[in-house]
Write an enzyme that holds these catalytic residues in place. Structure first.
Site, PDB file in Angstrom:
ATOM      1  N   TYR A 103     -22.098  72.222  -7.941  1.00 55.97           N
ATOM      2  CA  TYR A 103     -21.865  71.178  -6.962  1.00 55.97           C
ATOM      3  C   TYR A 103     -20.445  70.638  -7.082  1.00 55.97           C
ATOM      4  CZ  TYR A 103     -26.994  71.050  -6.576  1.00 55.97           C
ATOM      5  OH  TYR A 103     -28.313  71.361  -6.383  1.00 55.97           O
TER       6      TYR A 103
ATOM      7  N   GLU B 118     -40.635  49.403 -10.876  1.00 56.72           N
ATOM      8  CA  GLU B 118     -40.851  49.512  -9.421  1.00 56.72           C
ATOM      9  C   GLU B 118     -40.243  48.340  -8.649  1.00 56.72           C
ATOM     10  OE1 GLU B 118     -45.071  50.266  -9.233  1.00 56.72           O
ATOM     11  OE2 GLU B 118     -44.720  52.435  -9.011  1.00 56.72           O
TER      12      GLU B 118
END
Ligand code: NI
Length: 394
Positions: free
Chosen positions: A292, A366
């Site tokens: 990449y 979360e």
């Protein structure tokens, strides 16, 4: 929108989506169930989307039919090979696969943003780009080929990290992640009896010299103010203790942030390998494979992302980047074509030690889900206020 203002229903929905994807991780270019879940969610919100089948991504479209400007929000979808060790109630149910890089959370956050945007339709065009295979194979290129960026002025993406806590967002302009390349060196000597070295050319000894010599590429040849890494991660040679190995294979990874340093390392690697082969009378062949490219955030889009982040987490939550990561990320393929910004969301659970991405023990707080959704929404609202001067709509 401050992240604490994200409606409870949207937060609960994101949590449920994230846990569902976490239970059923899918590897690069196999994200079929994940895509189905994304499409069901978008369709329920009345958001048009395309899907080209397994191996492709899901592209959602919101906003006016003839938008002045369109911006893209990107989430990666794939999981990693490996056994999860978290003991979470929603741990992976798929043997040998795990969402160890938080892409489950990325999908949930962009879908959360879709909920927020659908509730107050944007006046700019919004492209939701759910791409396969970030971890392996550069799935960004498949969605680009499918037209994900057509008419898009700028793209925004993010990654969760334990480097920061929930309520912290890292935004920076310039180089964020490194160029990654792989190399392979094949050493061909002459095999022989372990007792008769004078009749052989020992590929193992040459490999030993190569391993040591290659350490000096970064330490003695590259300007130390420019970060770079050469890692030999795999070595294979020999078949028995009393047999001189005829061949050996070394494989490794090169990370750089500047093209000039990259060229210098590639040339140095070839030069040293060739010289050591000559020195010991063996054939040595070097194969370099591009990975990449670096993620390079553009200035105007980084400023927009910073304004958006400030609305979500305030000044105190805005983090600067001390130095680029030597990791890599296929978001770079989008930034090769259009402007954009890639940020990081703090997601280290309270009281948890630092756990790196890709670890079998990786988990997130979360609480990052509403931060991410609010950030992506804020990016769109910022673009409504001050349209970006990017590519004109196609
Ligand atoms: Ni990742």
């Amino acid at each position: 929108m401050h992240h604490s203002a994200v409606p409870e229903g949207v937060i609960a929905r994101m949590r449920e989506i994230r846990r569902d994807l976490h239970r059923h991780p899918e590897l690069a270019f196999q994200e079929e169930r994940t895509a189905a879940r994304i499409m069901a969610e978008l369709e329920a919100l009345g958001i048009a989307c395309d899907y080209g089948g397994v191996g492709s991504g899901v592209i959602g479209r919101l906003g006016p039919s003839q938008p002045v400007t369109t911006i893209a929000l990107r989430a990666d979808m794939d999981a990693l090979p490996g056994e999860e060790s978290t003991q979470l109630p929603f741990a992976s149910q798929e043997p040998g696969r795990m969402h160890a890089c938080g892409h489950d959370a990325h999908v949930a956050m962009v879908l959360g943003a879709a909920h927020l945007l659908a509730a107050a339709p944007p006046v700019v065009g919004v492209r939701l780009v759910f791409q396969p295979a970030e971890e392996k194979g550069g799935g960004a290129r498949t969605v680009i080929a499918a037209g994900a960026l057509e008419g898009v002025s700028a793209i925004f993406g993010a990654h969760v990290t334990h480097h920061y806590r929930v309520g912290q967002i890292m935004v920076a302009a310039g180089v964020i992640t490194a160029q990654s390349d792989r190399f392979r060196i094949d050493v061909r000597g002459r095999g022989g009896h372990g007792a008769r070295p004078h009749e052989a050319t020992d590929a193992v000894v040459i490999t030993g010299f190569l391993i040591t010599a290659l350490q000096t590429l970064v330490s003695r040849e590259i300007d130390p103010v420019h970060p770079s890494v050469v890692t030999i991660g795999q070595v294979q040679a020999g078949s028995a203790p009393n047999v001189i190995a005829e061949t050996a294979v070394l494989e490794g990874s090169i990370r750089t942030t500047l093209p000039a340093v990259r060229d210098q390392l590639h040339a140095g690697l070839r030069r040293m390998a060739r010289a050591l082969g000559d020195l010991h009378g063996a054939e040595v062949e070097v194969t370099l494979q591009s990975g990449y490219p670096p993620v390079v955030n553009t200035a105007a889009e980084a400023r927009l992302a910073e304004r958006a982040a400030r609305q979500v987490v305030g000044d105190a939550g805005l983090m600067a980047l001390d130095h680029p990561s030597m990791g890599s990320e296929d978001f770079a393929y989008y930034l090769e074509r259009i402007p954009g910004c890639y940020v990081r969301f703090g997601a280290r659970p309270e009281g948890s030690p630092y756990v790196p991405l890709h670890s079998p023990a990786f988990d997130i707080d979360e609480g990052v889900l509403p931060v991410g959704a609010a950030f992506f929404e804020a990016v769109v609202r910022e673009a409504e206020r001050s349209p970006l001067q990017g590519a004109p709509p196609a």
